[in-house]
Design a protein around this motif. Sequence first.
Motif, PDB file in Angstrom:
ATOM      1  N   GLU A 588       5.121 -16.455  12.481  1.00 13.23           N
ATOM      2  CA  GLU A 588       4.761 -15.956  13.811  1.00 13.23           C
ATOM      3  C   GLU A 588       5.795 -14.961  14.312  1.00 13.23           C
ATOM      4  N   ASN A 589       7.066 -15.268  14.149  1.00 17.39           N
ATOM      5  CA  ASN A 589       8.111 -14.361  14.609  1.00 17.39           C
ATOM      6  C   ASN A 589       8.185 -13.090  13.772  1.00 17.39           C
ATOM      7  N   LEU A 590       7.863 -13.219  12.470  1.00 14.31           N
ATOM      8  CA  LEU A 590       7.809 -12.026  11.629  1.00 14.31           C
ATOM      9  C   LEU A 590       6.823 -11.022  12.198  1.00 14.31           C
ATOM     10  N   HIS A 591       5.651 -11.489  12.572  1.00 12.53           N
ATOM     11  CA  HIS A 591       4.624 -10.586  13.090  1.00 12.53           C
ATOM     12  C   HIS A 591       4.938 -10.096  14.500  1.00 12.53           C
ATOM     13  N   LYS A 592       5.682 -10.878  15.259  1.00 10.75           N
ATOM     14  CA  LYS A 592       6.139 -10.389  16.562  1.00 10.75           C
ATOM     15  C   LYS A 592       7.123  -9.241  16.382  1.00 10.75           C
ATOM     16  N   ALA A 593       8.001  -9.370  15.412  1.00 17.54           N
ATOM     17  CA  ALA A 593       9.025  -8.344  15.187  1.00 17.54           C
ATOM     18  C   ALA A 593       8.453  -7.103  14.526  1.00 17.54           C
ATOM     19  N   CYS A 594       7.483  -7.282  13.643  1.00 19.58           N
ATOM     20  CA  CYS A 594       6.903  -6.171  12.875  1.00 19.58           C
ATOM     21  C   CYS A 594       5.393  -6.140  13.094  1.00 19.58           C
ATOM     22  N   PRO A 595       4.942  -5.797  14.289  1.00 22.33           N
ATOM     23  CA  PRO A 595       3.515  -5.930  14.611  1.00 22.33           C
ATOM     24  C   PRO A 595       2.613  -4.948  13.885  1.00 22.33           C
ATOM     25  N   ASN A 596       3.163  -3.841  13.408  1.00 25.01           N
ATOM     26  CA  ASN A 596       2.321  -2.815  12.782  1.00 25.01           C
ATOM     27  C   ASN A 596       2.328  -2.881  11.265  1.00 25.01           C
ATOM     28  N   ASP A 597       3.116  -3.768  10.706  1.00 24.63           N
ATOM     29  CA  ASP A 597       3.235  -3.876   9.245  1.00 24.63           C
ATOM     30  C   ASP A 597       3.031  -5.343   8.876  1.00 24.63           C
ATOM     31  N   THR A 598       1.775  -5.697   8.686  1.00 19.87           N
ATOM     32  CA  THR A 598       1.396  -7.106   8.633  1.00 19.87           C
ATOM     33  C   THR A 598       1.246  -7.664   7.222  1.00 19.87           C
ATOM     34  N   GLY A 599       1.598  -6.887   6.203  1.00 20.07           N
ATOM     35  CA  GLY A 599       1.501  -7.387   4.838  1.00 20.07           C
ATOM     36  C   GLY A 599       2.469  -8.540   4.618  1.00 20.07           C
ATOM     37  N   ASP A 600       1.952  -9.743   4.416  1.00 23.79           N
ATOM     38  CA  ASP A 600       2.799 -10.934   4.340  1.00 23.79           C
ATOM     39  C   ASP A 600       2.414 -11.858   3.193  1.00 23.79           C
ATOM     40  N   TRP A 601       1.747 -11.328   2.172  1.00 22.72           N
ATOM     41  CA  TRP A 601       1.166 -12.169   1.119  1.00 22.72           C
ATOM     42  C   TRP A 601       2.208 -12.974   0.370  1.00 22.72           C
ATOM     43  N   TYR A 602       3.438 -12.474   0.217  1.00 21.44           N
ATOM     44  CA  TYR A 602       4.477 -13.229  -0.498  1.00 21.44           C
ATOM     45  C   TYR A 602       4.940 -14.428   0.317  1.00 21.44           C
ATOM     46  N   PHE A 603       4.682 -14.418   1.641  1.00 20.86           N
ATOM     47  CA  PHE A 603       5.016 -15.553   2.504  1.00 20.86           C
ATOM     48  C   PHE A 603       3.833 -16.501   2.705  1.00 20.86           C
ATOM     49  N   THR A 604       2.640 -15.948   2.830  1.00 17.38           N
ATOM     50  CA  THR A 604       1.466 -16.737   3.233  1.00 17.38           C
ATOM     51  C   THR A 604       0.445 -16.948   2.128  1.00 17.38           C
ATOM     52  N   GLY A 605       0.463 -16.107   1.102  1.00 21.56           N
ATOM     53  CA  GLY A 605      -0.583 -16.161   0.082  1.00 21.56           C
ATOM     54  C   GLY A 605      -1.847 -15.445   0.487  1.00 21.56           C
ATOM     55  N   ASN A 606      -1.816 -14.752   1.621  1.00 21.11           N
ATOM     56  CA  ASN A 606      -2.989 -13.991   2.083  1.00 21.11           C
ATOM     57  C   ASN A 606      -2.978 -12.605   1.437  1.00 21.11           C
ATOM     58  N   TYR A 607      -3.486 -12.505   0.236  1.00 21.73           N
ATOM     59  CA  TYR A 607      -3.465 -11.232  -0.485  1.00 21.73           C
ATOM     60  C   TYR A 607      -4.513 -10.287   0.090  1.00 21.73           C
TER      61      TYR A 607
END
Length: 632
Positions: A588-607
């Motif tokens: 959640e804080n990652l996306h708050k800090a970087c709201p325009n760059d949402t690629g997070d698959w290595y953290f969430t598995g959401n490829y």
Amino acid sequence: MSDQIKHECGIALIRLLKPLSYYKEKYGTWRYGLNKLYLLMEKQHNRGQDGAGMVCVKDHLDPGSSYINRIRSIKQNPILDVFDKVNRPLKKAARKGMDVENCDWAYQNYPFAGELYLGHLRYGTFGKNSIDFVHPVMRQNNWKSRNLVLAGNFNLTNTDELFKVLIDLGQHPKAYTDTVTALEKVGHFLDEENQLLFRKYKNEGYSNDDISPLIEENLDIQNILERATKDWDGGYAMAGLIGHGDAFLVRDPLGIRPAFYYHDDEIVVIASERPVIQTVMNVSWEKVKEVAPGDALIIKKNGYVSRQMIRAPHKRSSCSFERIYFSRGSDRDIYRERKELGRLLSSTILETIDYDFENTVFSYIPNTSETAFYGMIEGIREYLTDWKIEKLKEGNGSMTDDDIKRIISLEPKVEKIAIKDVKLRTFIADDASRDDLVAHVYDVTYGVVRNKVDTLVVIDDSIVRGTTLKNSILRILDRLHPKKIIVVSSAPQIRYPDCYGIDMARLDKFIAFNAAIELLKDKGKEDVIEKVYRKCKEQENLSKEEMVNYVREIYRAFTPEEISTKIAELLKPDECESEVEIVYQSIENLHKACPNDTGDWYFTGNYPTPGGNRVVNSSFINYIEGKDERAY
């Protein structure tokens, strides 16, 4: 970042829009474009140190003259080696008395005096560090408009499918890599476009001599790129030159890999990072534009610059690791985001130290985590300001001067604890020697932590494998004899492979994955591992579009805090006397800090592409079956 992870790659493209004589008159040298290329590459050396290469294309030479020239290197300092080789013919000519400052002489005789330059920096994620894998790569032909040069920051997850398409077309590609596959895909449709125009003009009665310049003028780069990239699954920023003088950069529709450009009436510049162009061209932030996801920047031989949609853009999933670590921190937005990543961790850190400022020392792992450290301290100071106000209000005028002084003087203790001392050199081959050297990569500042009294809080960009933490950092921090060591990661737990450019393809290299596996074993839930393996095997022969990321089930039974606790247990060296705790950033804080760059698959598995699910599937199968091989 204490753990070294490799990243592919850096691009630099220069298109001069005036004759060389223009730059000679205005800037004192016809080398203006060549010098800018060198600076763009040197300023991006953080993006690749396995190899470097550059190509120069001249678009006004007579037949029989070499109009495409390339140099590549895999030496220890490849950029320096490339430009040493670039300058060698010029120095040799000067020694022979040639007028090397003469623009006409240089253009006709010096291989690297031209209108178009393409440079590349490589961190290899595919193949050995062979010169054959270093970009730019070339596809040559006797017709100028069929010559193709490519350099990219990319990984394609479906190389096998694309390779089969090339075979079905009757081709015989020289290697099974995504680089060769991309080159041949673009090259195939470049050939088709040439052939289409040739037939058109032939039917209209033009002679062969007349047809070549007509093809060069009317070549539809947008159409070529649309057809070539149609089935690409992955992240890419691909730059290309065509032998007659056209150039382009195409970006994936998710915006996974970055690309920026600047142009005026003298020059077009493309690079992987915005501040690099700002610095090299001395222009403001606003003048450097981002190539939009799914778009291509196309530069025609006549200097006309346009942006064209190649692929319909999807939901933006640009790589958040660019923000956390890879890109230069001098970018305005990235600097702010890294500070915010640290600031958002401050409340968790305060809870972890039980708000004990008097017995806590704050620091960071050099060098790129320094910005997040500033943000962390900023957040802690914000808390302290509010705390001081409340304490003074509680006193209601009854405090002594000493009481007030004690309250207002309370500040977080900030020290530079870890010092990066030396890089581990690759000539050390045996594991025992390598481990011994890793233990000395960092040094510490002695005398700033009170023995068995102070808690030491250190922030790092991310914790991937944890190898350097275990073998070096925690050991040297323990020499200071703190009561407790808290390692803070400004990134969340890395749980899944990357397949779009970062060299993180094996699950067993992630400390978070290993911690989850150990927790399952500790709690007698090994059957979960077997079930996930069986599900992965059952979908092994499905199309990538049908696959599901079942590896998520490995983590499902545990909270992030439980995994962090296990990570601390696994990483704590046996001889370490201090208590060790690991604190990670939240998603959640990652996306708050970087709201325009949402690629997070290595953290969430959401490829963001179907190929990602296939990669994580293959990676887990490889882990269970003990295969030391690439998952894509």
